[in-house]
Design a protein around this motif. Structure first.
Motif, PDB file in Angstrom:
ATOM      1  N   ASP A  45     -28.782 -47.450 -12.793  1.00  0.00           N
ATOM      2  CA  ASP A  45     -29.842 -48.442 -12.620  1.00  0.00           C
ATOM      3  C   ASP A  45     -29.235 -49.717 -12.031  1.00  0.00           C
ATOM      4  OD1 ASP A  45     -31.899 -50.251 -12.774  1.00  0.00           O
ATOM      5  OD2 ASP A  45     -32.320 -49.941 -14.899  1.00  0.00           O
ATOM      6  N   THR A  46     -29.420 -49.920 -10.732  1.00  0.00           N
ATOM      7  CA  THR A  46     -28.822 -51.078 -10.060  1.00  0.00           C
ATOM      8  C   THR A  46     -29.562 -52.389 -10.335  1.00  0.00           C
ATOM      9  OG1 THR A  46     -30.044 -50.525  -8.048  1.00  0.00           O
ATOM     10  CG2 THR A  46     -27.772 -49.709  -8.209  1.00  0.00           C
ATOM     11  N   SER A  47     -30.653 -52.322 -11.083  1.00  0.00           N
ATOM     12  CA  SER A  47     -31.363 -53.558 -11.446  1.00  0.00           C
ATOM     13  C   SER A  47     -30.707 -54.225 -12.660  1.00  0.00           C
ATOM     14  CB  SER A  47     -32.839 -53.281 -11.734  1.00  0.00           C
ATOM     15  OG  SER A  47     -32.992 -52.601 -12.963  1.00  0.00           O
ATOM     16  N   LEU A  48     -29.761 -53.527 -13.281  1.00  0.00           N
ATOM     17  CA  LEU A  48     -29.006 -54.061 -14.429  1.00  0.00           C
ATOM     18  C   LEU A  48     -27.549 -54.217 -14.042  1.00  0.00           C
ATOM     19  CD1 LEU A  48     -30.167 -51.782 -17.387  1.00  0.00           C
ATOM     20  CD2 LEU A  48     -30.593 -54.218 -17.175  1.00  0.00           C
ATOM     21  N   ILE A  49     -27.010 -55.429 -14.200  1.00  0.00           N
ATOM     22  CA  ILE A  49     -25.588 -55.649 -13.948  1.00  0.00           C
ATOM     23  C   ILE A  49     -24.951 -56.178 -15.231  1.00  0.00           C
ATOM     24  CG2 ILE A  49     -23.825 -56.909 -12.638  1.00  0.00           C
ATOM     25  CD1 ILE A  49     -25.802 -57.125 -10.329  1.00  0.00           C
ATOM     26  N   CYS A  50     -23.943 -55.461 -15.701  1.00  0.00           N
ATOM     27  CA  CYS A  50     -23.199 -55.882 -16.893  1.00  0.00           C
ATOM     28  C   CYS A  50     -21.914 -56.556 -16.423  1.00  0.00           C
ATOM     29  CB  CYS A  50     -22.885 -54.673 -17.779  1.00  0.00           C
ATOM     30  SG  CYS A  50     -22.006 -55.105 -19.290  1.00  0.00           S
ATOM     31  N   VAL A  69     -25.097 -50.911 -13.665  1.00  0.00           N
ATOM     32  CA  VAL A  69     -23.842 -51.072 -12.930  1.00  0.00           C
ATOM     33  C   VAL A  69     -23.064 -52.236 -13.541  1.00  0.00           C
ATOM     34  CG1 VAL A  69     -24.684 -50.021 -10.799  1.00  0.00           C
ATOM     35  CG2 VAL A  69     -24.995 -52.487 -11.158  1.00  0.00           C
ATOM     36  N   TYR A  70     -21.890 -52.515 -12.996  1.00  0.00           N
ATOM     37  CA  TYR A  70     -21.004 -53.526 -13.575  1.00  0.00           C
ATOM     38  C   TYR A  70     -20.553 -54.541 -12.539  1.00  0.00           C
ATOM     39  CZ  TYR A  70     -20.525 -50.315 -17.510  1.00  0.00           C
ATOM     40  OH  TYR A  70     -20.774 -49.508 -18.591  1.00  0.00           O
ATOM     41  N   HIS A  71     -20.009 -55.639 -13.069  1.00  0.00           N
ATOM     42  CA  HIS A  71     -19.296 -56.606 -12.242  1.00  0.00           C
ATOM     43  C   HIS A  71     -18.097 -57.096 -13.047  1.00  0.00           C
ATOM     44  CE1 HIS A  71     -18.727 -59.458  -8.991  1.00  0.00           C
ATOM     45  NE2 HIS A  71     -18.282 -60.284  -9.933  1.00  0.00           N
ATOM     46  N   ASP A 121     -33.797 -57.421  -6.321  1.00  0.00           N
ATOM     47  CA  ASP A 121     -33.816 -56.131  -7.020  1.00  0.00           C
ATOM     48  C   ASP A 121     -33.155 -56.199  -8.402  1.00  0.00           C
ATOM     49  OD1 ASP A 121     -35.025 -54.983  -4.821  1.00  0.00           O
ATOM     50  OD2 ASP A 121     -33.120 -54.387  -3.911  1.00  0.00           O
ATOM     51  N   VAL A 122     -32.319 -57.206  -8.622  1.00  0.00           N
ATOM     52  CA  VAL A 122     -31.617 -57.331  -9.908  1.00  0.00           C
ATOM     53  C   VAL A 122     -32.540 -58.018 -10.908  1.00  0.00           C
ATOM     54  CG1 VAL A 122     -29.631 -58.313 -11.107  1.00  0.00           C
ATOM     55  CG2 VAL A 122     -29.354 -57.402  -8.801  1.00  0.00           C
ATOM     56  N   LYS A 123     -32.844 -57.298 -11.987  1.00  0.00           N
ATOM     57  CA  LYS A 123     -33.779 -57.816 -12.998  1.00  0.00           C
ATOM     58  C   LYS A 123     -33.061 -58.476 -14.183  1.00  0.00           C
ATOM     59  CE  LYS A 123     -37.223 -56.070 -10.762  1.00  0.00           C
ATOM     60  NZ  LYS A 123     -37.295 -56.755  -9.502  1.00  0.00           N
ATOM     61  N   GLU A 124     -31.873 -57.927 -14.551  1.00  0.00           N
ATOM     62  CA  GLU A 124     -31.171 -58.462 -15.723  1.00  0.00           C
ATOM     63  C   GLU A 124     -29.666 -58.468 -15.498  1.00  0.00           C
ATOM     64  OE1 GLU A 124     -30.615 -57.692 -20.559  1.00  0.00           O
ATOM     65  OE2 GLU A 124     -31.955 -56.400 -19.393  1.00  0.00           O
ATOM     66  N   ASP A 181     -34.389 -65.821 -10.290  1.00  0.00           N
ATOM     67  CA  ASP A 181     -35.399 -64.980 -10.928  1.00  0.00           C
ATOM     68  C   ASP A 181     -34.736 -63.731 -11.520  1.00  0.00           C
ATOM     69  OD1 ASP A 181     -37.890 -64.175 -11.774  1.00  0.00           O
ATOM     70  OD2 ASP A 181     -38.379 -63.174  -9.885  1.00  0.00           O
ATOM     71  N   VAL A 182     -33.869 -63.953 -12.496  1.00  0.00           N
ATOM     72  CA  VAL A 182     -33.166 -62.865 -13.165  1.00  0.00           C
ATOM     73  C   VAL A 182     -33.015 -63.219 -14.650  1.00  0.00           C
ATOM     74  CG1 VAL A 182     -30.854 -63.799 -12.624  1.00  0.00           C
ATOM     75  CG2 VAL A 182     -31.119 -61.367 -13.076  1.00  0.00           C
ATOM     76  N   ILE A 183     -33.190 -62.235 -15.505  1.00  0.00           N
ATOM     77  CA  ILE A 183     -33.006 -62.452 -16.948  1.00  0.00           C
ATOM     78  C   ILE A 183     -31.509 -62.389 -17.231  1.00  0.00           C
ATOM     79  CG2 ILE A 183     -33.441 -61.508 -19.252  1.00  0.00           C
ATOM     80  CD1 ILE A 183     -36.016 -60.225 -17.987  1.00  0.00           C
ATOM     81  N   VAL A 184     -30.991 -63.415 -17.896  1.00  0.00           N
ATOM     82  CA  VAL A 184     -29.577 -63.443 -18.260  1.00  0.00           C
ATOM     83  C   VAL A 184     -29.479 -63.274 -19.770  1.00  0.00           C
ATOM     84  CG1 VAL A 184     -27.422 -64.766 -18.215  1.00  0.00           C
ATOM     85  CG2 VAL A 184     -29.045 -64.967 -16.317  1.00  0.00           C
ATOM     86  N   THR A 185     -28.796 -62.203 -20.199  1.00  0.00           N
ATOM     87  CA  THR A 185     -28.641 -61.947 -21.634  1.00  0.00           C
ATOM     88  C   THR A 185     -27.153 -61.924 -21.977  1.00  0.00           C
ATOM     89  OG1 THR A 185     -28.668 -59.546 -21.291  1.00  0.00           O
ATOM     90  CG2 THR A 185     -30.776 -60.596 -21.794  1.00  0.00           C
TER      91      THR A 185
END
Length: 197
Positions: A78-83, A103-105, A134-137, A163-167
């Motif tokens: 899921d490329t909309s999630l980056i950890c 995915v990761y960074h 495209d990145v949501k979180e 416009d991205v959720i940061v958790t």
């Protein structure tokens, strides 16, 4: 007792590895001498191959022997999630849980003014370039240390107007842990992250 210089050099080479003290380095050096010649040749070959072949993924910074790592190449991720993690080795810990499919960074470090590590010394610029519509979180999984918290807060502030959720990964008491063994920061994070049952 003094060792021959060649053996001392071998011990000192092992001592350069993190977490390896004098006694462990000595044991490793003796173990090398107990190996068969073919085993030593394979050991040296694998170290040399790893050193010359492995490199950071051109997208996320994970360890790879290709241009892009297996995770970035996986179309099922899921490329909309980056950890966001501190080091490539942190990815393995998260992957072992089997619960994350984004995915990761890899930042390749954390902000630390005491060590002279500033935001421009780690891969924050590359992270910002990856924040598309495209990145949501963005999940900040830096270490629960002062430097890790500083880094997470810095990235969080940079992305306030995006416009991205940061958790942030939850931190607190480990399963099977006891309150009387927990340090102050762990207890603070456990209190902050409490949930309704």
């Amino acid at each position: 007792m003094e060792y021959p210089k060649v053996f001392e050099d071998l011990i000192n080479s092992f001592r350069k590895l993190p977490g390896v003290g004098a006694k462990t380095a000595e044991r490793y050096a003796y173990q090398i001498l107990d190996l068969k010649e073919e085993q030593v040749a394979l050991f040296l070959e694998s170290m040399e191959k790893a050193y010359h072949t492995l490199r950071p993924c051109s997208v996320c910074g994970n360890l790879t022997d290709q241009d892009r790592c297996m995770i970035c190449e996986d179309s099922k991720r899921d490329t909309s999630l980056i950890c966001v993690v501190t080091k490539a080795k942190d990815i393995i810990a998260i992957e072992k849980s089997g619960t994350y499919h984004g995915v990761y960074h890899v930042l390749d470090g954390e902000i630390s003014t005491t060590k002279g590590i500033l935001p421009e010394n780690i891969r924050i610029k590359e992270l910002l370039e990856r924040i598309t519509p495209d990145v949501k979180e963005l999940i900040l999984a830096t270490n629960p240390t002062v430097d890790g918290e500083t880094t997470a807060l810095y990235i969080g502030k940079l992305l306030q107007n995006h416009d991205v959720i940061v958790t942030r990964l939850a931190h607190g008491l480990p399963m099977g842990g006891h309150l009387d063994y927990a340090d102050e920061l762990t207890l603070i994070k456990a209190m902050e992250g409490r949930k309704k049952i």
